[in-house]
Enzyme design. Sequence first.
Site, PDB file in Angstrom:
ATOM      1  N   ASN A   4      -3.212  33.111 -35.954  1.00 41.09           N
ATOM      2  CA  ASN A   4      -2.717  32.405 -37.141  1.00 41.09           C
ATOM      3  C   ASN A   4      -3.678  32.492 -38.326  1.00 41.09           C
ATOM      4  O   ASN A   4      -3.232  32.502 -39.474  1.00 41.09           O
ATOM      5  CB  ASN A   4      -2.477  30.932 -36.768  1.00 41.09           C
ATOM      6  CG  ASN A   4      -2.434  30.036 -37.980  1.00 41.09           C
ATOM      7  OD1 ASN A   4      -1.424  29.947 -38.664  1.00 41.09           O
ATOM      8  ND2 ASN A   4      -3.559  29.372 -38.272  1.00 41.09           N
ATOM      9  N   THR A  16       0.105  24.207 -47.793  1.00 36.96           N
ATOM     10  CA  THR A  16      -1.257  24.246 -47.240  1.00 36.96           C
ATOM     11  C   THR A  16      -2.254  24.653 -48.327  1.00 36.96           C
ATOM     12  O   THR A  16      -1.867  24.972 -49.457  1.00 36.96           O
ATOM     13  CB  THR A  16      -1.358  25.294 -46.104  1.00 36.96           C
ATOM     14  OG1 THR A  16      -1.182  26.583 -46.705  1.00 36.96           O
ATOM     15  CG2 THR A  16      -0.319  25.083 -45.025  1.00 36.96           C
ATOM     16  N   TYR A  40      -3.719  41.652 -49.004  1.00 35.98           N
ATOM     17  CA  TYR A  40      -2.961  40.707 -48.165  1.00 35.98           C
ATOM     18  C   TYR A  40      -1.644  41.340 -47.715  1.00 35.98           C
ATOM     19  O   TYR A  40      -1.315  41.327 -46.523  1.00 35.98           O
ATOM     20  CB  TYR A  40      -2.715  39.418 -48.953  1.00 35.98           C
ATOM     21  CG  TYR A  40      -2.014  38.333 -48.167  1.00 35.98           C
ATOM     22  CD1 TYR A  40      -2.696  37.581 -47.216  1.00 35.98           C
ATOM     23  CD2 TYR A  40      -0.668  38.037 -48.384  1.00 35.98           C
ATOM     24  CE1 TYR A  40      -2.067  36.577 -46.502  1.00 35.98           C
ATOM     25  CE2 TYR A  40      -0.022  37.036 -47.673  1.00 35.98           C
ATOM     26  CZ  TYR A  40      -0.729  36.306 -46.730  1.00 35.98           C
ATOM     27  OH  TYR A  40      -0.093  35.314 -46.020  1.00 35.98           O
ATOM     28  N   LYS A  61      -0.838  42.307 -43.778  1.00 37.87           N
ATOM     29  CA  LYS A  61       0.252  41.687 -43.006  1.00 37.87           C
ATOM     30  C   LYS A  61       1.262  42.759 -42.550  1.00 37.87           C
ATOM     31  O   LYS A  61       1.844  42.638 -41.465  1.00 37.87           O
ATOM     32  CB  LYS A  61       0.935  40.594 -43.834  1.00 37.87           C
ATOM     33  CG  LYS A  61       0.042  39.375 -44.104  1.00 37.87           C
ATOM     34  CD  LYS A  61      -0.374  38.659 -42.831  1.00 37.87           C
ATOM     35  CE  LYS A  61      -1.053  37.328 -43.112  1.00 37.87           C
ATOM     36  NZ  LYS A  61      -1.452  36.594 -41.905  1.00 37.87           N
ATOM     37  N   ILE A 102      -5.428  29.512 -30.263  1.00 44.44           N
ATOM     38  CA  ILE A 102      -4.915  29.528 -31.643  1.00 44.44           C
ATOM     39  C   ILE A 102      -6.074  29.761 -32.606  1.00 44.44           C
ATOM     40  O   ILE A 102      -7.033  28.972 -32.639  1.00 44.44           O
ATOM     41  CB  ILE A 102      -4.233  28.183 -31.996  1.00 44.44           C
ATOM     42  CG1 ILE A 102      -3.143  27.845 -30.979  1.00 44.44           C
ATOM     43  CG2 ILE A 102      -3.653  28.235 -33.411  1.00 44.44           C
ATOM     44  CD1 ILE A 102      -2.498  26.481 -31.217  1.00 44.44           C
TER      45      ILE A 102
HETATM   46  N1  LIG Z   1       0.785  28.880 -46.548  1.00 41.55           N
HETATM   47  C1  LIG Z   1       1.765  29.742 -46.759  1.00 41.55           C
HETATM   48  O1  LIG Z   1       2.624  29.541 -47.643  1.00 41.55           O
HETATM   49  C2  LIG Z   1       1.881  30.976 -45.907  1.00 41.55           C
HETATM   50  C3  LIG Z   1       2.948  31.853 -46.162  1.00 41.55           C
HETATM   51  C4  LIG Z   1       3.081  32.994 -45.382  1.00 41.55           C
HETATM   52  C5  LIG Z   1       2.161  33.253 -44.389  1.00 41.55           C
HETATM   53  N2  LIG Z   1       1.125  32.383 -44.164  1.00 41.55           N
HETATM   54  C6  LIG Z   1       0.185  32.697 -43.094  1.00 41.55           C
HETATM   55  O2  LIG Z   1       0.088  31.586 -42.232  1.00 41.55           O
HETATM   56  C7  LIG Z   1      -1.212  31.545 -41.639  1.00 41.55           C
HETATM   57  C8  LIG Z   1      -1.817  30.166 -41.834  1.00 41.55           C
HETATM   58  O3  LIG Z   1      -1.927  29.918 -43.224  1.00 41.55           O
HETATM   59  P1  LIG Z   1      -2.281  28.488 -43.829  1.00 41.55           P
HETATM   60  O4  LIG Z   1      -1.464  28.353 -45.038  1.00 41.55           O
HETATM   61  O5  LIG Z   1      -2.245  27.467 -42.759  1.00 41.55           O
HETATM   62  O6  LIG Z   1      -3.796  28.763 -44.282  1.00 41.55           O
HETATM   63  P2  LIG Z   1      -4.988  27.748 -44.594  1.00 41.55           P
HETATM   64  O7  LIG Z   1      -4.491  26.372 -44.815  1.00 41.55           O
HETATM   65  O8  LIG Z   1      -5.785  28.411 -45.651  1.00 41.55           O
HETATM   66  O9  LIG Z   1      -5.818  27.758 -43.191  1.00 41.55           O
HETATM   67  C9  LIG Z   1      -6.379  28.953 -42.775  1.00 41.55           C
HETATM   68  C10 LIG Z   1      -6.981  28.796 -41.396  1.00 41.55           C
HETATM   69  O10 LIG Z   1      -7.593  30.051 -41.077  1.00 41.55           O
HETATM   70  C11 LIG Z   1      -8.952  29.838 -40.743  1.00 41.55           C
HETATM   71  N3  LIG Z   1      -9.808  30.887 -41.253  1.00 41.55           N
HETATM   72  C12 LIG Z   1      -9.883  31.360 -42.514  1.00 41.55           C
HETATM   73  N4  LIG Z   1     -10.882  32.239 -42.614  1.00 41.55           N
HETATM   74  C13 LIG Z   1     -11.447  32.319 -41.393  1.00 41.55           C
HETATM   75  C14 LIG Z   1     -12.554  33.036 -40.864  1.00 41.55           C
HETATM   76  N5  LIG Z   1     -13.305  33.859 -41.625  1.00 41.55           N
HETATM   77  N6  LIG Z   1     -12.861  32.867 -39.559  1.00 41.55           N
HETATM   78  C15 LIG Z   1     -12.156  32.020 -38.788  1.00 41.55           C
HETATM   79  N7  LIG Z   1     -11.101  31.314 -39.221  1.00 41.55           N
HETATM   80  C16 LIG Z   1     -10.768  31.463 -40.520  1.00 41.55           C
HETATM   81  C17 LIG Z   1      -9.336  28.515 -41.377  1.00 41.55           C
HETATM   82  O11 LIG Z   1     -10.349  27.898 -40.589  1.00 41.55           O
HETATM   83  P3  LIG Z   1     -11.880  27.708 -41.037  1.00 41.55           P
HETATM   84  O12 LIG Z   1     -11.907  27.589 -42.525  1.00 41.55           O
HETATM   85  O13 LIG Z   1     -12.312  26.463 -40.302  1.00 41.55           O
HETATM   86  O14 LIG Z   1     -12.579  28.918 -40.515  1.00 41.55           O
HETATM   87  C18 LIG Z   1      -8.040  27.730 -41.326  1.00 41.55           C
HETATM   88  O15 LIG Z   1      -7.959  27.012 -40.113  1.00 41.55           O
HETATM   89  C19 LIG Z   1      -2.008  32.665 -42.306  1.00 41.55           C
HETATM   90  O16 LIG Z   1      -2.028  33.802 -41.485  1.00 41.55           O
HETATM   91  C20 LIG Z   1      -1.216  32.954 -43.570  1.00 41.55           C
HETATM   92  O17 LIG Z   1      -1.404  34.277 -44.014  1.00 41.55           O
HETATM   93  C21 LIG Z   1       0.971  31.251 -44.901  1.00 41.55           C
END
Ligand SMILES: NC(=O)c1ccc[n+]([C@@H]2O[C@H](COP(=O)([O-])OP(=O)(O)OC[C@H]3O[C@@H](n4cnc5c(N)ncnc54)[C@H](OP(=O)(O)O)[C@@H]3O)[C@@H](O)[C@H]2O)c1
Length: 245
Positions: A78, A183, A146, A150, A6
């Site tokens: 993810n 998040t 973005y 996607k 993951i």
């Molecule tokens: N939140 C929403 O409403 C939403 C809606 C639609 C889609 N999504 C999608 O769902 C997924 C998860 O989103 P989330 O809301 O859980 O995001 P989040 O809370 O911002 O977490 C993002 C995760 O990605 C990792 N990440 C970011 N930049 C990175 C890098 N350069 N290298 C390695 N890891 C990296 C971070 O880990 P580190 O910082 O430790 O590296 C963190 O674990 C994403 O693909 C997002 O586009 C989210």
Amino acid sequence: MHYYIITGASRGLGKALAEQLLLQPDTIVVGVSRHATIQHERYRHQPLDLSDMLAVQNNLFKVFPACPDAASITLINNAGVLGEVKYMGELPNEHFEFVFDVNVIAPAMLMNTFLATYQQHTGIPRTILNISSGAAQRPVDGWGAYCASKAALDALSAVAQKEQDLRGSGIRIRSLAPGVLDTAMQEHIRSADREQFSEAERFVGLKQDGALVSPAEAARQIVRWLQQPAQPQEPVVLRLADLSE
Ligand SMILES: NC(=O)c1ccc[n+]([C@@H]2O[C@H](COP(=O)([O-])OP(=O)(O)OC[C@H]3O[C@@H](n4cnc5c(N)ncnc54)[C@H](OP(=O)(O)O)[C@@H]3O)[C@@H](O)[C@H]2O)c1
């Protein structure tokens, strides 16, 4: 043993998915992100910055365990970034490279390496789940890279599934939009400059109205669905709301 790899497992949806899966016995989770926040006897962390393409290429082989005892192997791409919320013409050019590296190029390399590494593991379920977004399907101002990244992830998933179907490998590939989750990414969205993002107030309202889904609840639904056999004719590109419980 069931193996899950993951990306972005340090917080948000990725961490919730890892924690949900680690509740199950006979499950090993390999988390890939810059920070490690999970401590569990069946969790292994691979530190990696997915925006650093040289580091990704040099360390890809460390991400995928040998899995000689695998009962199933699943890759969940993810990790994702929104980057700066700004209109095109007002962004530094590096922004596009950064967002595409994390959201498309790194996931594509991980998919490619997963398929190559585990091609001999016939007879066990092998799955790639890419976490996409509803923004792949509609224009959102301020989110150009973005949305496009996607949409590219959805297209990559569809092509890869078609290829695996033509080869008869049985590998399942899906691209799933998880809905609006509570998040850090949503905090970033709510803090965007109103001049650069016409939907800012709507997202503030969603939080105030309690309309955001908790990452734990989304993870519970995703894991439940992932572990069921695929429905006949299930589309490659899906939304969380479409999943059958
Ligand atoms: N939140 C929403 O409403 C939403 C809606 C639609 C889609 N999504 C999608 O769902 C997924 C998860 O989103 P989330 O809301 O859980 O995001 P989040 O809370 O911002 O977490 C993002 C995760 O990605 C990792 N990440 C970011 N930049 C990175 C890098 N350069 N290298 C390695 N890891 C990296 C971070 O880990 P580190 O910082 O430790 O590296 C963190 O674990 C994403 O693909 C997002 O586009 C989210």
